[in-house]
Design a protein around this motif. Structure first.
Motif, mmCIF file in Angstrom:
data_model
loop_
_atom_site.group_PDB
_atom_site.id
_atom_site.type_symbol
_atom_site.label_atom_id
_atom_site.label_comp_id
_atom_site.label_asym_id
_atom_site.label_seq_id
_atom_site.Cartn_x
_atom_site.Cartn_y
_atom_site.Cartn_z
ATOM 1 N N LEU A 297 1.300 -1.116 0.293
ATOM 2 C CA LEU A 297 0.254 -0.013 -0.122
ATOM 3 C C LEU A 297 0.943 0.971 0.000
ATOM 4 C CD1 LEU A 297 -3.128 1.020 0.462
ATOM 5 C CD2 LEU A 297 -2.445 1.167 2.597
ATOM 6 N N ASN A 298 0.665 1.851 -0.967
ATOM 7 C CA ASN A 298 1.616 3.511 -0.732
ATOM 8 C C ASN A 298 0.566 4.685 -0.186
ATOM 9 O OD1 ASN A 298 1.806 5.918 -2.385
ATOM 10 N ND2 ASN A 298 4.124 5.141 -2.531
ATOM 11 N N GLU A 299 0.994 5.101 0.159
ATOM 12 C CA GLU A 299 0.144 6.021 0.981
ATOM 13 C C GLU A 299 1.073 7.489 1.473
ATOM 14 O OE1 GLU A 299 -2.801 6.759 5.453
ATOM 15 O OE2 GLU A 299 -0.426 6.964 5.731
ATOM 16 N N ASN A 300 0.846 8.618 0.905
ATOM 17 C CA ASN A 300 2.034 9.734 0.836
ATOM 18 C C ASN A 300 2.978 8.871 0.366
ATOM 19 O OD1 ASN A 300 -0.721 11.345 1.830
ATOM 20 N ND2 ASN A 300 -0.057 10.837 3.943
ATOM 21 N N ASP A 301 3.327 8.153 -0.338
ATOM 22 C CA ASP A 301 5.110 8.566 -0.745
ATOM 23 C C ASP A 301 5.737 7.374 -0.378
ATOM 24 O OD1 ASP A 301 4.128 9.827 -3.368
ATOM 25 O OD2 ASP A 301 5.176 11.466 -2.750
ATOM 26 N N LYS A 302 4.822 6.278 0.267
ATOM 27 C CA LYS A 302 5.448 5.872 1.788
ATOM 28 C C LYS A 302 4.718 3.947 1.449
ATOM 29 C CE LYS A 302 7.276 5.022 6.057
ATOM 30 N NZ LYS A 302 7.531 4.874 7.747
ATOM 31 N N ASN A 303 5.513 3.522 1.371
ATOM 32 C CA ASN A 303 5.128 1.980 0.638
ATOM 33 C C ASN A 303 5.075 1.189 1.830
ATOM 34 O OD1 ASN A 303 4.779 2.543 -2.576
ATOM 35 N ND2 ASN A 303 6.700 1.994 -2.166
ATOM 36 N N TYR A 304 3.875 0.570 2.869
ATOM 37 C CA TYR A 304 3.934 -0.573 3.374
ATOM 38 C C TYR A 304 3.668 -1.928 2.529
ATOM 39 C CZ TYR A 304 3.781 3.928 6.217
ATOM 40 O OH TYR A 304 3.455 4.759 6.702
ATOM 41 N N THR A 305 4.251 -2.923 3.864
ATOM 42 C CA THR A 305 3.724 -4.124 3.411
ATOM 43 C C THR A 305 2.318 -4.450 4.513
ATOM 44 O OG1 THR A 305 6.288 -4.522 3.021
ATOM 45 C CG2 THR A 305 4.530 -6.770 3.961
ATOM 46 N N VAL A 306 1.572 -4.929 3.445
ATOM 47 C CA VAL A 306 0.282 -5.564 4.146
ATOM 48 C C VAL A 306 -0.545 -6.890 4.805
ATOM 49 C CG1 VAL A 306 -2.407 -5.043 4.207
ATOM 50 C CG2 VAL A 306 -1.029 -3.482 2.762
ATOM 51 N N ASN A 307 -0.053 -7.629 5.477
ATOM 52 C CA ASN A 307 -0.607 -8.936 6.567
ATOM 53 C C ASN A 307 -1.422 -8.856 6.109
ATOM 54 O OD1 ASN A 307 2.929 -8.594 6.124
ATOM 55 N ND2 ASN A 307 2.689 -7.301 8.541
#
Length: 152
Positions: A95-105
């Protein structure tokens, strides 16, 4: 019902703003000298808390989140953004939020809402570029999803 939601949102906003007010602490130190004189020193310390707000995580951002979901997002218990690196077969995505990427578990207990109400529906279509909300605990660059809400 709409007035109740507006009132609740107003109260929550007021509470958040009050928690951001500067706090002042005062310390008084009393010392004695050899000749019997007493010196009193008072020190005041002001601690200021700042909170950055954006247009994300509000009822005005046209996503499918209801009031309780938006409050969770605003409290930092989730993210809203764009799906990327979607793998329906492996049931993984970022998931990209405000140009930061997060791995969704995703886990067996993750709830799905919005357009896709089950894991099979969610992972059964290509979601790359879709706007979604993910509630859960954020751990650095990952989020352990408790709920995924799709709006497209």
């Amino acid at each position: 019902m709409s007035d109740m939601k507006s009132t609740l949102l107003l109260l929550l906003t007021a509470g958040l703003l009050m928690s951001c007010a500067p706090k002042t602490e005062s310390t008084t130190t009393t010392t004695s000298t050899d000749n019997g004189a007493v010196e009193t020193t008072t020190t005041e310390t002001t601690t200021e808390t700042t909170t950055e707000t954006t247009d994300e995580s509000t009822l005005a951002n046209d996503d499918q989140g209801d009031l309780s979901e938006e409050v969770d997002m605003a409290a930092g218990d989730g993210l809203e953004g764009t799906v990327m690196d979607f793998d329906g077969t492996g049931r993984t995505f970022m998931l990209n939020e405000n140009d930061k990427n997060y791995t969704v578990n995703i886990s067996e207990s993750t709830e799905f809402a919005g357009i896709a109400t089950t894991a099979d529906e969610f992972f059964g279509a290509d979601r790359n570029g879709a706007n979604i909300a993910v509630e859960g605990a954020i751990n650095g660059d990952a989020i352990d999803a408790t709920k995924v809400t799709t709006s497209q």
